[in-house]
Design a protein around this motif. Sequence first.
Motif, PDB file in Angstrom:
ATOM      1  N   ALA A 152      96.274 -70.526  24.575  1.00 38.34           N
ATOM      2  CA  ALA A 152      95.331 -70.353  25.692  1.00 38.34           C
ATOM      3  C   ALA A 152      95.165 -71.663  26.460  1.00 38.34           C
ATOM      4  O   ALA A 152      95.109 -71.676  27.693  1.00 38.34           O
ATOM      5  N   LYS A 153      95.103 -72.776  25.711  1.00 43.46           N
ATOM      6  CA  LYS A 153      94.967 -74.084  26.368  1.00 43.46           C
ATOM      7  C   LYS A 153      96.147 -74.349  27.292  1.00 43.46           C
ATOM      8  O   LYS A 153      95.982 -74.836  28.416  1.00 43.46           O
ATOM      9  N   GLN A 154      97.363 -74.036  26.823  1.00 44.56           N
ATOM     10  CA  GLN A 154      98.554 -74.265  27.654  1.00 44.56           C
ATOM     11  C   GLN A 154      98.495 -73.446  28.935  1.00 44.56           C
ATOM     12  O   GLN A 154      98.822 -73.935  30.023  1.00 44.56           O
ATOM     13  N   GLN A 160      90.884 -80.340  32.349  1.00 46.11           N
ATOM     14  CA  GLN A 160      90.834 -80.573  30.897  1.00 46.11           C
ATOM     15  C   GLN A 160      90.434 -79.284  30.197  1.00 46.11           C
ATOM     16  O   GLN A 160      89.632 -78.498  30.711  1.00 46.11           O
ATOM     17  N   VAL A 161      91.014 -79.044  29.013  1.00 49.94           N
ATOM     18  CA  VAL A 161      90.618 -77.895  28.175  1.00 49.94           C
ATOM     19  C   VAL A 161      90.456 -78.412  26.757  1.00 49.94           C
ATOM     20  O   VAL A 161      91.331 -79.108  26.238  1.00 49.94           O
ATOM     21  N   GLU A 162      89.334 -78.070  26.132  1.00 52.42           N
ATOM     22  CA  GLU A 162      89.091 -78.554  24.770  1.00 52.42           C
ATOM     23  C   GLU A 162      88.467 -77.457  23.935  1.00 52.42           C
ATOM     24  O   GLU A 162      87.771 -76.574  24.457  1.00 52.42           O
ATOM     25  N   ALA A 176      94.262 -65.381  34.600  1.00 55.77           N
ATOM     26  CA  ALA A 176      95.385 -65.930  33.837  1.00 55.77           C
ATOM     27  C   ALA A 176      95.295 -65.535  32.363  1.00 55.77           C
ATOM     28  O   ALA A 176      96.313 -65.199  31.732  1.00 55.77           O
ATOM     29  N   LEU A 177      94.079 -65.568  31.797  1.00 54.91           N
ATOM     30  CA  LEU A 177      93.918 -65.212  30.385  1.00 54.91           C
ATOM     31  C   LEU A 177      94.263 -63.741  30.155  1.00 54.91           C
ATOM     32  O   LEU A 177      94.996 -63.393  29.225  1.00 54.91           O
ATOM     33  N   LEU A 178      93.753 -62.868  31.023  1.00 56.07           N
ATOM     34  CA  LEU A 178      94.009 -61.432  30.858  1.00 56.07           C
ATOM     35  C   LEU A 178      95.492 -61.118  31.079  1.00 56.07           C
ATOM     36  O   LEU A 178      96.088 -60.330  30.349  1.00 56.07           O
TER      37      LEU A 178
END
Length: 342
Positions: free
Chosen positions: A246-248, A258-260, A296-298
């Motif tokens: 998911a981060k990618q 940023q994603v954490e 994008a996630l879906l």
Amino acid sequence: MHNLPKPMIEVDHLSKIYGSTQAITDVTFSVEAGEILGFLGPNGAGKTTTMRILAGYLPATSGTARIAGFDVHEQSLQVRQKIGYLPETPPLYPEMTVEGFLYFVARIKGVPAGDRTTKVKAAIERCNLQDKRHVIIRKLSKGYRQRVGIAQAIVHDPPAIILDEPTVGLDPRQIIEVRNLIKSLAGTHTIILSTHILPEVSMTCSRVTIINRGKVVATNTPEQLLTQLTGGSGYELEIEGEANLAKQVLLNLPGVSQVESIPLAGMHGYSPKDNRAYLRVISQPGVEPGKHIAAALLHSGFDLYEMRRVSATLEDVFLQLTTEEKNMQTEADSTTNEEEAA
């Protein structure tokens, strides 16, 4: 060409050393007329030392400070006429009545005899002490004593007011009352409000100076500090699927900086479930990638259970600045120790 008005309070490269302890180092800031400046820092950062130097209670080791154009060290008497000072513990005489004490303060602050009644009455009204004017100070609650402390600071109607931790130890209702009183003084007075309580600053002050380990680490409006140092707002997500994948996906989106992963200990209002990942997405300033994040996630096959917008707080800024400084100091100390060992 017009000369710009000078700031009401000017602090220039101020330092103070107690024996071998450097309490403040090269402190520089200014406060414009009518402004409320929040002087913010952790306990022991040097706030009270700076306030005492400005109030003429302590001499600086080096540097200068001017209030209303007068040098704090060279023209101490003129400066004291131009300031009202409320130390962390209000300087009250508990056996006097509120009104008697304020007449006494007005006299020692040089208010002419003919003006004292008017000035005392005005201070009592501004601090909402009308019902307590004949009460002996030791019989007052802490909140009312704090108001009397502010009244003694403004009774001679000074252009500058220095308040050191004015709401410490008060209950929530008293804090709101004192905060509103301080806000009502802005415009006609220039105020420095020293505190380590973050909501105090965001609710009361137009500008903030943050001090840490005796040094100024930032000065700006609360809004500008939030934008500069935290990179804007972001989103907290609860998804089902592999967090690293998911981060990618999210890092490839425009506007995402940023994603954490969020540790479960840092979750607010979530009940952690199996196979769920919890992520924080930080967006670039001025960009709102929320709809792209969800799409994008879906599209990539992740189930999105919750998405909430989160904004940075002054607490985030404060922690970022004071932690960075602490880490830098720790690194410097360890380098010095290594050099000494070598």
